[in-house]
Structure formats: structure tokens, C-alpha cells
Design a protein around this motif. Structure first.
Motif, mmCIF file in Angstrom:
data_model
loop_
_atom_site.group_PDB
_atom_site.id
_atom_site.type_symbol
_atom_site.label_atom_id
_atom_site.label_comp_id
_atom_site.label_asym_id
_atom_site.label_seq_id
_atom_site.Cartn_x
_atom_site.Cartn_y
_atom_site.Cartn_z
ATOM 1 N N ASP A 90 33.813 38.554 36.950
ATOM 2 C CA ASP A 90 35.108 38.385 37.606
ATOM 3 C C ASP A 90 36.238 38.894 36.713
ATOM 4 O O ASP A 90 36.003 39.429 35.621
ATOM 5 C CB ASP A 90 35.327 36.921 37.995
ATOM 6 C CG ASP A 90 35.345 35.984 36.790
ATOM 7 O OD1 ASP A 90 35.548 36.467 35.662
ATOM 8 O OD2 ASP A 90 35.165 34.767 36.979
ATOM 9 N N GLY A 91 37.471 38.724 37.162
ATOM 10 C CA GLY A 91 38.623 39.238 36.419
ATOM 11 C C GLY A 91 38.917 38.502 35.140
ATOM 12 O O GLY A 91 39.745 38.962 34.338
ATOM 13 N N ASN A 92 38.257 37.373 34.908
ATOM 14 C CA ASN A 92 38.431 36.617 33.671
ATOM 15 C C ASN A 92 37.237 36.790 32.744
ATOM 16 O O ASN A 92 37.038 35.985 31.829
ATOM 17 C CB ASN A 92 38.641 35.132 33.995
ATOM 18 C CG ASN A 92 39.317 34.390 32.865
ATOM 19 O OD1 ASN A 92 40.073 34.967 32.085
ATOM 20 N ND2 ASN A 92 39.050 33.104 32.767
ATOM 21 N N SER A 116 43.793 36.659 42.670
ATOM 22 C CA SER A 116 42.502 37.233 43.043
ATOM 23 C C SER A 116 41.345 36.422 42.477
ATOM 24 O O SER A 116 40.295 36.277 43.119
ATOM 25 C CB SER A 116 42.411 38.681 42.563
ATOM 26 O OG SER A 116 43.399 39.487 43.158
ATOM 27 N N LEU A 117 41.536 35.884 41.277
ATOM 28 C CA LEU A 117 40.493 35.052 40.693
ATOM 29 C C LEU A 117 40.278 33.787 41.512
ATOM 30 O O LEU A 117 39.138 33.355 41.728
ATOM 31 C CB LEU A 117 40.853 34.700 39.249
ATOM 32 C CG LEU A 117 39.816 33.892 38.469
ATOM 33 C CD1 LEU A 117 38.535 34.689 38.289
ATOM 34 C CD2 LEU A 117 40.378 33.482 37.115
ATOM 35 N N ALA A 118 41.379 33.175 41.981
ATOM 36 C CA ALA A 118 41.247 31.980 42.816
ATOM 37 C C ALA A 118 40.564 32.310 44.134
ATOM 38 O O ALA A 118 39.770 31.513 44.653
ATOM 39 C CB ALA A 118 42.628 31.361 43.061
ATOM 40 N N ALA A 119 40.853 33.484 44.696
ATOM 41 C CA ALA A 119 40.196 33.879 45.949
ATOM 42 C C ALA A 119 38.704 34.122 45.754
ATOM 43 O O ALA A 119 37.903 33.929 46.677
ATOM 44 C CB ALA A 119 40.866 35.135 46.511
ATOM 45 N N CYS A 120 38.311 34.546 44.541
ATOM 46 C CA CYS A 120 36.903 34.806 44.260
ATOM 47 C C CYS A 120 36.071 33.530 44.359
ATOM 48 O O CYS A 120 34.923 33.561 44.806
ATOM 49 C CB CYS A 120 36.767 35.432 42.874
ATOM 50 S SG CYS A 120 35.078 35.770 42.351
ATOM 51 N N TYR A 121 36.668 32.395 43.971
ATOM 52 C CA TYR A 121 35.953 31.124 43.982
ATOM 53 C C TYR A 121 36.465 30.184 45.072
ATOM 54 O O TYR A 121 36.303 28.967 44.969
ATOM 55 C CB TYR A 121 36.088 30.444 42.615
ATOM 56 C CG TYR A 121 35.456 31.215 41.494
ATOM 57 C CD1 TYR A 121 34.084 31.157 41.268
ATOM 58 C CD2 TYR A 121 36.216 32.031 40.650
ATOM 59 C CE1 TYR A 121 33.494 31.867 40.242
ATOM 60 C CE2 TYR A 121 35.637 32.742 39.610
ATOM 61 C CZ TYR A 121 34.271 32.657 39.416
ATOM 62 O OH TYR A 121 33.688 33.371 38.391
ATOM 63 N N SER A 122 37.079 30.730 46.090
ATOM 64 C CA SER A 122 37.647 29.892 47.150
ATOM 65 C C SER A 122 36.571 29.254 48.022
ATOM 66 O O SER A 122 36.770 28.175 48.584
ATOM 67 C CB SER A 122 38.597 30.720 48.020
ATOM 68 O OG SER A 122 37.909 31.807 48.621
ATOM 69 N N ARG A 167 44.306 44.651 40.696
ATOM 70 C CA ARG A 167 44.496 43.339 41.301
ATOM 71 C C ARG A 167 43.424 42.330 40.888
ATOM 72 O O ARG A 167 43.638 41.125 41.006
ATOM 73 C CB ARG A 167 44.514 43.471 42.817
ATOM 74 C CG ARG A 167 43.246 44.016 43.426
ATOM 75 C CD ARG A 167 43.391 44.214 44.932
ATOM 76 N NE ARG A 167 42.170 44.732 45.534
ATOM 77 C CZ ARG A 167 41.176 43.965 45.962
ATOM 78 N NH1 ARG A 167 41.268 42.649 45.860
ATOM 79 N NH2 ARG A 167 40.093 44.501 46.510
ATOM 80 N N ILE A 168 42.271 42.786 40.409
ATOM 81 C CA ILE A 168 41.222 41.836 40.039
ATOM 82 C C ILE A 168 41.620 40.995 38.831
ATOM 83 O O ILE A 168 41.041 39.916 38.613
ATOM 84 C CB ILE A 168 39.904 42.567 39.736
ATOM 85 C CG1 ILE A 168 40.043 43.469 38.504
ATOM 86 C CG2 ILE A 168 39.418 43.353 40.926
ATOM 87 C CD1 ILE A 168 38.732 44.051 38.037
ATOM 88 N N TYR A 169 42.616 41.455 38.045
ATOM 89 C CA TYR A 169 43.035 40.721 36.866
ATOM 90 C C TYR A 169 44.155 39.729 37.148
ATOM 91 O O TYR A 169 44.621 39.069 36.207
ATOM 92 C CB TYR A 169 43.482 41.699 35.773
ATOM 93 C CG TYR A 169 42.379 42.594 35.286
ATOM 94 C CD1 TYR A 169 41.298 42.083 34.567
ATOM 95 C CD2 TYR A 169 42.405 43.962 35.538
ATOM 96 C CE1 TYR A 169 40.280 42.908 34.120
ATOM 97 C CE2 TYR A 169 41.395 44.798 35.086
ATOM 98 C CZ TYR A 169 40.335 44.266 34.384
ATOM 99 O OH TYR A 169 39.337 45.092 33.949
ATOM 100 N N PHE A 170 44.590 39.607 38.378
ATOM 101 C CA PHE A 170 45.624 38.644 38.710
ATOM 102 C C PHE A 170 44.978 37.296 39.054
ATOM 103 O O PHE A 170 43.888 37.240 39.619
ATOM 104 C CB PHE A 170 46.477 39.147 39.875
ATOM 105 C CG PHE A 170 47.432 40.230 39.482
ATOM 106 C CD1 PHE A 170 48.711 39.914 39.054
ATOM 107 C CD2 PHE A 170 47.051 41.569 39.512
ATOM 108 C CE1 PHE A 170 49.603 40.914 38.686
ATOM 109 C CE2 PHE A 170 47.930 42.572 39.150
ATOM 110 C CZ PHE A 170 49.219 42.235 38.732
ATOM 111 N N GLN A 171 45.702 36.238 38.721
ATOM 112 C CA GLN A 171 45.169 34.900 38.911
ATOM 113 C C GLN A 171 44.907 34.593 40.383
ATOM 114 O O GLN A 171 43.984 33.857 40.716
ATOM 115 C CB GLN A 171 46.152 33.869 38.325
ATOM 116 C CG GLN A 171 45.542 32.528 38.013
ATOM 117 C CD GLN A 171 44.623 32.572 36.814
ATOM 118 O OE1 GLN A 171 44.870 33.274 35.849
ATOM 119 N NE2 GLN A 171 43.536 31.816 36.868
#
Length: 436
Positions: A25-27, A301-307, A295-299
Motif C-alpha cells: 500500500d501507500g504506507n 487513498s490509504l483509508a479507502a484501501c482498508y475501508s 494519489r496512492i501516497y495520500f492518507q
């Protein structure tokens, strides 16, 4: 980018393989996209895994999705059959290990220059230098030329790899699942599911409660660039092209905005964020470098990845399919492993690695005579054989006269392997097992 690989489980009775497909992921957190269990690793099992993965994930069969793996023949053929439009590259660590095995450690270490070559000319110069520097360089160059450069060389790749040139995404999860891989297939499926459910929840809470604009991984890296880009000087050619160099001109890089952002250091194309040279160019123009951060490095997008929630399951929910073939039990090669019998079982005796049920009758016939010296107050024996009234001859004398006693019944005239008492005991033991 999706990394695929398989690893052996640690269950000795039912050995299987755990198939994994992972992403990042982005993190910079590893996420297990799919997993499966199969008895062997071949073309058939990999086709089964990739086919189910393609049906489960919409948009997987796309030229914009990169697949990275080792050169396992079944996996390479399965990706070519099931995902023909995807870009498939090789793990450079496995390539380097092959070079080390065939041509030595120095050639394998030099292979890094070929992996990270920025241009074709630099790649060709490195190949020529490799051929001239090492005695077996010519053979090594022939081996490298037999591999498609678009599978491992940075300059020839069509899609970004986000700084990862190996399939370590899967290898790391193999280590994370090390304690879980001792379970049998059904329990292993449940444990991996529970592991990922716990990780999903933890990462979703962290992403939703964060007030930062960028992920921690991207923020820390770009903050390092901000502290260092002051040593670069920018010479603009026009609105889209510039030369960025150090004050002494020792390092020179070209930044180009069109058709998409690029720099000759290749970090902007590889990581999809502005490198230190792009940030220096943005400062000279008074522009915000965040416009070049993917956009993958924005918070958000990270929240949407684990929504999405991973629903909990129980081990009883895993129904056995009639089409699912049970794993074959392992067959231990060679004769049965022998172990020493604990105290009370006789000296030097051995048995196979299984135990008998507890019985009421004694297991061994007690000795009719002393076998060792009585202990003194200090706990040490005074001799190896005590002569008593009515006792038989000593061991040395018995050996000389041929009257050595049996080790089971302590009688003279036979040995333990021909002892009638022992045969009677074994017959009783067999009868007991038949009845119980």
C-alpha cells in the motif's frame, strides 16, 4: 504491482504448499491479496491459483498491472496463459543467486550495476566491463543476454516497480506466517484469515484517525529531500525542461515535465513521487511539488484501501468440498527412528518411536541378583559387582567360563534373545494389543 510465490508448510504429517499473492500500500505495508493451498507447485496448480485470482479481482487482467515473481516454470507459464496482457518481470534476487551459483559471488555482486542502469548505453558499458573484468565474464554475459532485459533492467521496464526489484513482498509474508505454517490445511486457512482480519482493522483505524495529508512513508522520504535539495542549482531551458546540478557540477540531471514527469535519476518514474531534483526545480519555479505526488501516497487513498471489513469466520465454517482433494500423508523414508528407553528399561536397549499403553502387570522381569554396587553415604558405589553369599560368579569369571547370565531373567544357560521368559512376555503383549 503484485508479487506471487509459494512456500512449503511445516506440517510433517500433511506437507503442502502455501500460495500467496501480495501487494504493497501507500504506507509501504504488505497486504495479502489472496492465498491458497495445494499439494505441489506446478503449472496446473499455478493456473488454478491465477485463474481464481483473476475472477476474484476485477481489472487484474490489465496491461497496467505488473506481476513480479521468480522464474519457476509453472508460474511463468500460468501467468502467460491466464494473464497474457499483463507485464511479467523477474525477481532480481533469484537471478543474482543463479549468477552466484554458476559464475561466483563477484559476478553476482556486479550484477547490481546492470539492474539499476539508467540508460541503455550505461547498461551496455556495464556488460562490456563485466566481460573484461572477470575470467568467466564472457560466459556470464552470454547468460545475461539470454534473459529479456525488460524483465529485470530498470531502464527497459515499462511500468514502475516502486523501488522493489525483488519478490520480497512474498518472502516477508512467508516469514510472518512461519508459526502458522505448522498447521494442517484447514486450520492454516483459518489462521491466515484471522491474521489478515486483525491487520486490516488495525491499519484502517490508523488511517481514519490520522490528520496528516500524506502517509508516514511518503512524508518521511519527502522530508529528507526537503532538507537536502538546497545544494542543487536549477538552470531552466523552458517551462517544462530544466538542468539540475550541484554547485560544483559533479552531479547533473535533466528534469522533463512532458509527456509525464521524469528525471534522469529515475526515482520519479520508479516511485511516482518527485525526486530531490524535481523538488529543486519546483522551488525555482515557485510551484508546489505535491502536484507530482501520486494519489496512492495520500492518507485518503490509504483509508479507502482498508475501508472494507474482513468478516470473521470460524473453523467450522470452512466446509469440505467434494471436489477438493485431501493432501497425501507424508511417508517417512528409511527405517523407523530408534530412541533410548528411559530408566527401568534395561541398559542399551532401544525401541521404535512409539509407546505402549499402561498395563497392570510388570513390563520387565526384575533382576534376581545385584547389578550394581550399593551406594555409600556419599552416593558413590564401592565396586561394580558385590560378592554375596549364594551369588553367582563375577562377570569377568562368567565370561571366561561361559556362564554369563541372561539379561532378562538372570538365569545361566541362554542369552536375552533366546530367553523363554522374554518370549512369553512378548506373547502376552501381543495378546493384550489384540484384545484392546
Amino acid at each position: 504491482m503484485i508479487a506471487m510465490d509459494a512456500c512449503h508448510t511445516k506440517n510433517k504429517k500433511y506437507p503442502t504448499l502455501l500460495f500467496l499473492a501480495t501487494v504493497v500500500d501507500g504506507n509501504s505495508n504488505i497486504l495479502v491479496l489472496a492465498y491458497g493451498i495445494a499439494p505441489v507447485e506446478d503449472r496446473e496448480t499455478w493456473c488454478w491459483f491465477v485463474e481464481n485470482l483473476k475472477h476474484a479481482i476485477h481489472g487484474l487482467a490489465s496491461p497496467n498491472v505488473l506481476i513480479v515473481s521468480d522464474r519457476q516454470k509453472g508460474l511463468v507459464d500460468a501467468v502467460a496463459d491466464e494473464l497474457p496482457s499483463n507485464e511479467h518481470v523477474h525477481c532480481t534476487f533469484h537471478l543474482r543467486m543463479n549468477l552466484k551459483r554458476h559464475f561466483g559471488a563477484q559476478v553476482a555482486q556486479y550484477f547490481h550495476r546492470l539492474i539499476y542502469a539508467e540508460t541503455k548505453d550505461i547498461f551496455e558499458d556495464a556488460l562490456k566491463d563485466l566481460e573484461e573484468r572477470f575470467p568467466n565474464g564472457k560466459e556470464a554475459v552470454q547468460y545475461i543476454n539470454g534473459i529479456d532485459r525488460t524483465k529485470f533492467a530498470r531502464y527497459a521496464m515499462k511500468l514502475p516497480r516502486y523501488g522493489r526489484v525483488t519478490s520480497n513482498l512474498v518472502e516477508c509474508m512467508n516469514g510472518a506466517f512461519l508459526k502458522l505454517r505448522v498447521y494442517a490445511a484447514r486450520r492454516l486457512i483459518f489462521e491466515v484469515w484471522t491474521y489478515m482480519m486483525r491487520k486490516f482493522y488495525k491499519r484502517r483505524v490508523a488511517a481514519e484517525t490520522s490528520v496528516e495529508l500524506l502517509t508516514k512513508y511518503a512524508k518521511d522520504r519527502l522530508s529528507e529531500f526537503e532538507r537536502e535539495f538546497g545544494r542543487y542549482v536549477t538552470c531552466n531551458s523552458d517551462q517544462n525542461v530544466a538542468l539540475v546540478q550541484t554547485n560544483g557540477g559533479a552531479e547533473q540531471f535533466v528534469v522533463n515535465r512532458l509527456p509525464r514527469l521524469s528525471c534522469t535519476c529515475f526515482e520519479s518514474q520508479e516511485m511516482l513521487w518527485p525526486c530531490i531534483h524535481v523538488m529543486s526545480w519546483c522551488r525555482s519555479k515557485g510551484e508546489d511539488y505535491l502536484q507530482f505526488v501520486d494519489r496512492i501516497y495520500f492518507q485518503k487513498s490509504l483509508a479507502a484501501c482498508y475501508s472494507q471489513n474482513i468478516p470473521p469466520i470460524t473453523e467450522q465454517d470452512l466446509k469440505v468440498s467434494v471436489t477438493c482433494r485431501a493432501p497425501e500423508p507424508a511417508i517417512r523414508r528409511g527405517r523407523a527412528r530408534m530412541v533410548r528407553i528411559p530408566n527401568g528399561g534395561g541398559r542399551g536397549r532401544r525401541r521404535t518411536e512409539y509407546s505402549y499403553p499402561v498395563r497392570d502387570e510388570p513390563r520387565f522381569i526384575p533382576s534376581q541378583g545385584p547389578r550394581s554396587a550399593p551406594q555409600t553415604e556419599t552416593g558413590a558405589g564401592t565396586s561394580t559387582r558385590v560378592a554375596e553369599e549364594g551369588a553367582g560368579p563375577s562377570t569377568q569369571a562368567a565370561k571366561a567360563k561361559g556362564t554369563r547370565r541372561c539379561g532378562v531373567c538372570r538365569e545361566v544357560g541362554h542369552r536375552r534373545d533366546t530367553c523363554p521368559v522374554r518370549k512369553q512376555t512378548e506373547a502376552l503383549r501381543a495378546q493384550y494389543f489384540q484384545e484392546n
